[in-house]
Design a protein around this motif. Structure first.
Motif, PDB file in Angstrom:
ATOM      1  N   PRO A  53      59.441  30.211  59.382  1.00 21.64           N
ATOM      2  CA  PRO A  53      60.419  30.682  58.407  1.00 21.64           C
ATOM      3  C   PRO A  53      61.763  29.973  58.439  1.00 21.64           C
ATOM      4  O   PRO A  53      62.552  30.125  57.509  1.00 21.64           O
ATOM      5  CB  PRO A  53      60.570  32.171  58.750  1.00 21.64           C
ATOM      6  CG  PRO A  53      59.291  32.540  59.419  1.00 21.64           C
ATOM      7  CD  PRO A  53      58.874  31.307  60.182  1.00 21.64           C
ATOM      8  N   ALA A  54      62.034  29.196  59.454  1.00 24.90           N
ATOM      9  CA  ALA A  54      63.281  28.424  59.466  1.00 24.90           C
ATOM     10  C   ALA A  54      63.323  27.459  58.286  1.00 24.90           C
ATOM     11  O   ALA A  54      64.396  27.015  57.881  1.00 24.90           O
ATOM     12  CB  ALA A  54      63.405  27.642  60.783  1.00 24.90           C
ATOM     13  N   TYR A  55      62.159  27.166  57.709  1.00 26.86           N
ATOM     14  CA  TYR A  55      62.071  26.242  56.577  1.00 26.86           C
ATOM     15  C   TYR A  55      61.854  26.983  55.255  1.00 26.86           C
ATOM     16  O   TYR A  55      61.336  26.424  54.291  1.00 26.86           O
ATOM     17  CB  TYR A  55      60.959  25.211  56.828  1.00 26.86           C
ATOM     18  CG  TYR A  55      61.327  24.268  57.947  1.00 26.86           C
ATOM     19  CD1 TYR A  55      62.105  23.151  57.695  1.00 26.86           C
ATOM     20  CD2 TYR A  55      60.937  24.517  59.256  1.00 26.86           C
ATOM     21  CE1 TYR A  55      62.477  22.291  58.710  1.00 26.86           C
ATOM     22  CE2 TYR A  55      61.303  23.656  60.294  1.00 26.86           C
ATOM     23  CZ  TYR A  55      62.075  22.556  60.013  1.00 26.86           C
ATOM     24  OH  TYR A  55      62.445  21.705  61.019  1.00 26.86           O
ATOM     25  N   GLU A  56      62.292  28.227  55.196  1.00 28.06           N
ATOM     26  CA  GLU A  56      62.122  29.031  53.987  1.00 28.06           C
ATOM     27  C   GLU A  56      62.675  28.344  52.746  1.00 28.06           C
ATOM     28  O   GLU A  56      62.014  28.288  51.713  1.00 28.06           O
ATOM     29  CB  GLU A  56      62.801  30.390  54.157  1.00 28.06           C
ATOM     30  CG  GLU A  56      62.746  31.237  52.893  1.00 28.06           C
ATOM     31  CD  GLU A  56      63.572  32.511  52.983  1.00 28.06           C
ATOM     32  OE1 GLU A  56      63.663  33.197  51.946  1.00 28.06           O
ATOM     33  OE2 GLU A  56      64.133  32.812  54.049  1.00 28.06           O
ATOM     34  N   THR A  80      55.002  34.719  50.691  1.00 26.31           N
ATOM     35  CA  THR A  80      54.677  36.133  50.478  1.00 26.31           C
ATOM     36  C   THR A  80      53.582  36.637  51.403  1.00 26.31           C
ATOM     37  O   THR A  80      53.589  37.801  51.771  1.00 26.31           O
ATOM     38  CB  THR A  80      54.268  36.391  49.018  1.00 26.31           C
ATOM     39  OG1 THR A  80      53.071  35.659  48.733  1.00 26.31           O
ATOM     40  CG2 THR A  80      55.374  35.998  48.064  1.00 26.31           C
ATOM     41  N   GLY A  81      52.660  35.764  51.785  1.00 31.34           N
ATOM     42  CA  GLY A  81      51.558  36.195  52.634  1.00 31.34           C
ATOM     43  C   GLY A  81      51.822  36.012  54.102  1.00 31.34           C
ATOM     44  O   GLY A  81      51.861  36.973  54.871  1.00 31.34           O
ATOM     45  N   HIS A  82      52.063  34.796  54.508  1.00 32.49           N
ATOM     46  CA  HIS A  82      52.224  34.498  55.930  1.00 32.49           C
ATOM     47  C   HIS A  82      53.562  34.986  56.483  1.00 32.49           C
ATOM     48  O   HIS A  82      53.627  35.495  57.600  1.00 32.49           O
ATOM     49  CB  HIS A  82      52.065  33.000  56.193  1.00 32.49           C
ATOM     50  CG  HIS A  82      50.707  32.501  55.827  1.00 32.49           C
ATOM     51  ND1 HIS A  82      49.562  32.876  56.489  1.00 32.49           N
ATOM     52  CD2 HIS A  82      50.311  31.669  54.843  1.00 32.49           C
ATOM     53  CE1 HIS A  82      48.512  32.293  55.939  1.00 32.49           C
ATOM     54  NE2 HIS A  82      48.932  31.554  54.933  1.00 32.49           N
ATOM     55  N   TRP A  83      54.628  34.776  55.726  1.00 33.88           N
ATOM     56  CA  TRP A  83      55.949  35.127  56.231  1.00 33.88           C
ATOM     57  C   TRP A  83      56.424  36.496  55.760  1.00 33.88           C
ATOM     58  O   TRP A  83      57.526  36.913  56.077  1.00 33.88           O
ATOM     59  CB  TRP A  83      56.960  34.050  55.856  1.00 33.88           C
ATOM     60  CG  TRP A  83      56.693  32.716  56.497  1.00 33.88           C
ATOM     61  CD1 TRP A  83      55.843  32.450  57.540  1.00 33.88           C
ATOM     62  CD2 TRP A  83      57.276  31.476  56.135  1.00 33.88           C
ATOM     63  NE1 TRP A  83      55.866  31.115  57.838  1.00 33.88           N
ATOM     64  CE2 TRP A  83      56.746  30.481  56.994  1.00 33.88           C
ATOM     65  CE3 TRP A  83      58.202  31.097  55.173  1.00 33.88           C
ATOM     66  CZ2 TRP A  83      57.099  29.145  56.909  1.00 33.88           C
ATOM     67  CZ3 TRP A  83      58.547  29.769  55.088  1.00 33.88           C
ATOM     68  CH2 TRP A  83      58.012  28.799  55.959  1.00 33.88           C
ATOM     69  N   ARG A  84      55.633  37.162  54.947  1.00 33.50           N
ATOM     70  CA  ARG A  84      55.906  38.527  54.484  1.00 33.50           C
ATOM     71  C   ARG A  84      57.269  38.677  53.799  1.00 33.50           C
ATOM     72  O   ARG A  84      58.010  39.616  54.038  1.00 33.50           O
ATOM     73  CB  ARG A  84      55.807  39.515  55.635  1.00 33.50           C
ATOM     74  CG  ARG A  84      54.528  39.464  56.428  1.00 33.50           C
ATOM     75  CD  ARG A  84      53.487  40.341  55.783  1.00 33.50           C
ATOM     76  NE  ARG A  84      52.450  40.727  56.729  1.00 33.50           N
ATOM     77  CZ  ARG A  84      51.260  40.156  56.765  1.00 33.50           C
ATOM     78  NH1 ARG A  84      50.965  39.198  55.937  1.00 33.50           N
ATOM     79  NH2 ARG A  84      50.355  40.574  57.631  1.00 33.50           N
ATOM     80  N   MET A  85      57.601  37.719  52.952  1.00 36.69           N
ATOM     81  CA  MET A  85      58.865  37.750  52.220  1.00 36.69           C
ATOM     82  C   MET A  85      58.625  38.084  50.750  1.00 36.69           C
ATOM     83  O   MET A  85      59.387  37.688  49.874  1.00 36.69           O
ATOM     84  CB  MET A  85      59.577  36.398  52.333  1.00 36.69           C
ATOM     85  CG  MET A  85      59.941  36.029  53.737  1.00 36.69           C
ATOM     86  SD  MET A  85      60.682  34.373  53.779  1.00 36.69           S
ATOM     87  CE  MET A  85      61.104  34.250  55.498  1.00 36.69           C
ATOM     88  N   GLY A  86      57.554  38.818  50.480  1.00 38.64           N
ATOM     89  CA  GLY A  86      57.142  39.104  49.113  1.00 38.64           C
ATOM     90  C   GLY A  86      58.200  39.769  48.262  1.00 38.64           C
ATOM     91  O   GLY A  86      58.376  39.419  47.095  1.00 38.64           O
ATOM     92  N   ALA A  87      58.906  40.734  48.818  1.00 43.08           N
ATOM     93  CA  ALA A  87      59.921  41.443  48.026  1.00 43.08           C
ATOM     94  C   ALA A  87      61.000  40.485  47.534  1.00 43.08           C
ATOM     95  O   ALA A  87      61.502  40.614  46.419  1.00 43.08           O
ATOM     96  CB  ALA A  87      60.543  42.561  48.864  1.00 43.08           C
ATOM     97  N   LYS A  88      61.323  39.513  48.342  1.00 41.72           N
ATOM     98  CA  LYS A  88      62.364  38.549  47.986  1.00 41.72           C
ATOM     99  C   LYS A  88      61.909  37.606  46.867  1.00 41.72           C
ATOM    100  O   LYS A  88      62.716  37.118  46.085  1.00 41.72           O
ATOM    101  CB  LYS A  88      62.721  37.742  49.231  1.00 41.72           C
ATOM    102  CG  LYS A  88      63.907  36.847  49.079  1.00 41.72           C
ATOM    103  CD  LYS A  88      64.254  36.243  50.429  1.00 41.72           C
ATOM    104  CE  LYS A  88      65.470  35.390  50.378  1.00 41.72           C
ATOM    105  NZ  LYS A  88      65.807  34.841  51.681  1.00 41.72           N
ATOM    106  N   ALA A 137      47.761  42.452  52.182  1.00 43.03           N
ATOM    107  CA  ALA A 137      46.380  42.915  52.308  1.00 43.03           C
ATOM    108  C   ALA A 137      45.723  43.067  50.932  1.00 43.03           C
ATOM    109  O   ALA A 137      44.567  42.672  50.743  1.00 43.03           O
ATOM    110  CB  ALA A 137      46.322  44.229  53.074  1.00 43.03           C
ATOM    111  N   GLU A 138      46.459  43.624  49.978  1.00 38.15           N
ATOM    112  CA  GLU A 138      45.903  43.831  48.633  1.00 38.15           C
ATOM    113  C   GLU A 138      45.677  42.528  47.881  1.00 38.15           C
ATOM    114  O   GLU A 138      44.905  42.487  46.940  1.00 38.15           O
ATOM    115  CB  GLU A 138      46.828  44.727  47.795  1.00 38.15           C
ATOM    116  CG  GLU A 138      47.009  46.134  48.325  1.00 38.15           C
ATOM    117  CD  GLU A 138      48.087  46.221  49.397  1.00 38.15           C
ATOM    118  OE1 GLU A 138      48.100  47.226  50.101  1.00 38.15           O
ATOM    119  OE2 GLU A 138      48.901  45.297  49.543  1.00 38.15           O
ATOM    120  N   SER A 139      46.351  41.473  48.300  1.00 34.52           N
ATOM    121  CA  SER A 139      46.239  40.206  47.574  1.00 34.52           C
ATOM    122  C   SER A 139      45.076  39.352  48.064  1.00 34.52           C
ATOM    123  O   SER A 139      44.777  38.328  47.468  1.00 34.52           O
ATOM    124  CB  SER A 139      47.536  39.402  47.700  1.00 34.52           C
ATOM    125  OG  SER A 139      47.678  38.920  49.016  1.00 34.52           O
TER     126      SER A 139
END
Length: 170
Positions: A53-56, A80-88, A137-139
């Protein structure tokens, strides 16, 4: 060493966790400066996996990449999947994000013809699910009692509707 050999070895080292941080930084610099050529997808994968995530901001900069929708799909998947930043990175109804959805829709419907199209199309559908707000999970696949084909077609219908609703009405 030939570039193709380097890229193959790079991916193997990334998967093994043996790539040094200095090399990750150099690859990130190559991406930022547009020096990756046809290997952007693999270099972005390497930076995302080895650098985290340092390379977001670098990965987010690849969300809209109409020249290669696979790059966009990878960026969505990582953020959104690996780093769980989906809301952003949830897709609102505006023209900028519509471009990403159109690219993912095209990849999901047509594939690329260069790689395993079934895999690329599946990844594009999963990226669409996340872009439309599904959790990680839903995706990853359909709910119980729904086939993958039904689930995929429902998502593609939803993204077409979203694009239609977002289009300027004349």
């Amino acid at each position: 060493m030939a570039r193709d050999d380097y890229v193959r070895q790079l991916i193997a080292r990334v998967k093994d966790g043996t790539i040094p941080e200095g090399e990750v930084k150099e690859i990130a610099r190559s991406i930022s400066e547009g020096r990756t050529g046809r290997d952007l997808y693999r270099f972005l994968y390497a930076v995302a996996r080895a650098g985290g995530p340092a390379y977001e901001s670098l990965v987010a900069g690849c969300l809209i990449h109409p020249e290669d929708p696979e790059v966009s799909a990878l960026a969505v998947q990582v953020l959104t999947g690996h780093w769980r930043m989906g809301a952003k990175y949830r897709v609102p109804r505006d023209a900028f994000d519509a471009e990403l959805l159109r690219a993912l829709l095209q990849l999901a419907e047509e594939g690329r013809g260069e790689y395993d199209d079934d895999l690329m199309q599946r990844l594009a559908v999963e990226a669409i699910a996340r872009a439309l707000g599904a959790g990680h999970a839903e995706s990853l696949g359909p709910p119980a009692g729904v086939t993958r084909a039904e689930w995929s077609q429902g998502l593609l219908r939803a993204v077409r509707e979203r694009l239609h609703d977002a289009a300027p009405q004349l």
